[in-house]
Design an enzyme around this catalytic site. Structure first.
Site: not given
Length: 367
Positions: A120, A142, A177, A185, A282, A288-290
């Site tokens: 940008t 990032d 597990r 990233g 697992r 996009h929660i970040q």
């Protein structure tokens, strides 16, 4: 100089803290200079289409804690390479930069505040070279932008990833597990590295250090043999195997953004690990929660400081610069020195040194 009318746009991916910046720019411009503030909607796309909105202290009153951006953003609005779909589904690319410059002039802007990452800001700098007075404000989850200690949005993303690791620890330990957490990233592993350290990951894989799956498996095996039959693996979406390439979901030619959509490395690694170890594996993809949700206190303060400093720089006529954090101060950095440059994690980073010193495996032979 006297600021009478300024504009602001947010480009690239969204992140927490954008609205804090919009609020700070608006309030500083209005309260200190009596200036009118124009919000350019949907990033540079708004300069091409002419979509704008009026910003004032009333409009921005309650947005400090909001995630996202009230101006909207898009990755496809590069006016120098504007991508549109033809009727047959193919993509045509046009140079509409003159139209973007014309919009700035028609709006009568004394300064355009460009909020974004390296891509940008590179576009903003090109518009500066065509006569648009601009000031850059660094934004990216990032943290991969040169010239600033931190970009706003990063600390919130790290906290979100760290919280996820805290939860994966309890379920991984309970069920014996291997738990993989895939975070964003593309080319820089700052989120994975800092959140992995903070969240107690046992293995951290980042784009800067190609991993050898044998060393990943060996770490998991040694933990199981040592009485810890669970392992937490933090992996950046752009992590690559030695001699390999990043895992993509979609080809660049099919996306208006013009870049491949990364994702899938977590599931790919899970498949490799399952072939070697008799443990359940697992994968959780944070995605996009970040980017969403309320910014943490650090990003609210940083966004406010950067926005206010940007208005001050504009009033002093210091166009072509980016406001940046050089702890503890906000300084000005020439955009020519950083536009289009990605700051990756150095191989000699003290963060990597600290991680390996406490036994975190980075995907290479050293344990």
């Amino acid at each position: 100089m006297t600021l009478k009318r300024v504009g602001i746009l947010t480009g690239g991916g969204d992140c927490s803290g954008l609205n804090a910046v919009i609020r700070a720019v608006t309030r500083a411009a209005v309260i200190q200079h009596g200036a009118q503030v124009v919000g350019i909607q949907n990033g540079f796309d708004g300069l091409v289409t002419g979509r704008t909105m009026t910003l004032d202290t009333a409009v921005t009153r309650d947005i400090l804690t909001l995630g996202g951006t009230i101006l909207g953003t898009t990755n496809k609005g590069n006016p120098f390479a504007y991508r549109e779909l033809n009727e047959d589904g193919t993509i045509r690319v046009s140079d509409l930069s003159d139209k973007a410059v014309q919009t700035v002039r028609e709006l009568g802007l004394d300064c355009l505040f460009v909020v974004g990452g390296e891509g940008t800001l590179e576009i903003g700098y090109k518009l500066q070279q065509k006569g648009v007075p601009m000031i850059g404000i660094p934004k990216t989850i990032d943290n991969d932008l040169e010239g600033t200690d931190y970009t706003f949005g990063f600390q919130t993303a790290v906290q979100v990833a760290c919280d996820a690791l805290d939860r994966l620890h309890t379920t991984g330990r309970s069920h014996h597990r291997v738990m993989l957490l895939e975070v964003m990233g593309r080319t820089a592993g700052w989120i994975a590295l800092e959140a992995g350290i903070a969240g107690g990951a046992h293995i951290i894989l980042i784009p800067e250090i190609p991993y050898d799956i044998r060393h990943v498996v060996r770490k998991i095996t040694l933990r199981a043999q040592g009485g810890s039959p669970f392992t937490i693996v933090m992996v950046a979406e752009g992590a690559v195997a030695v001699g390999g390439s990043a895992i993509t979901q979609e080809a660049a030619t099919t996306r208006l953004q013009g870049v491949p959509q990364l994702g899938g490395v977590g599931n790919y690694l899970a498949g490799l690990i399952k072939q070697e170890i008799d443990l359940e594996v697992r994968t959780t993809v944070l995605g996009h929660i970040q980017r969403g949700g309320s910014p943490c206190a650090f990003d609210r303060v940083l966004g406010t400081r950067l926005g206010a400093a940007a208005v001050k720089a504009a009033a002093e006529g210091k166009f072509g610069h980016m406001v940046a954090l050089r702890t503890p101060d906000i300084v000005l950095v020439p955009i020519a020195e950083l536009a289009g440059v990605v700051r990756t994690v150095p191989p000699t980073s003290q963060l990597i040194e600290a991680a390996e010193a406490i036994g975190i495996n980075m995907g290479r032979a050293r344990m």
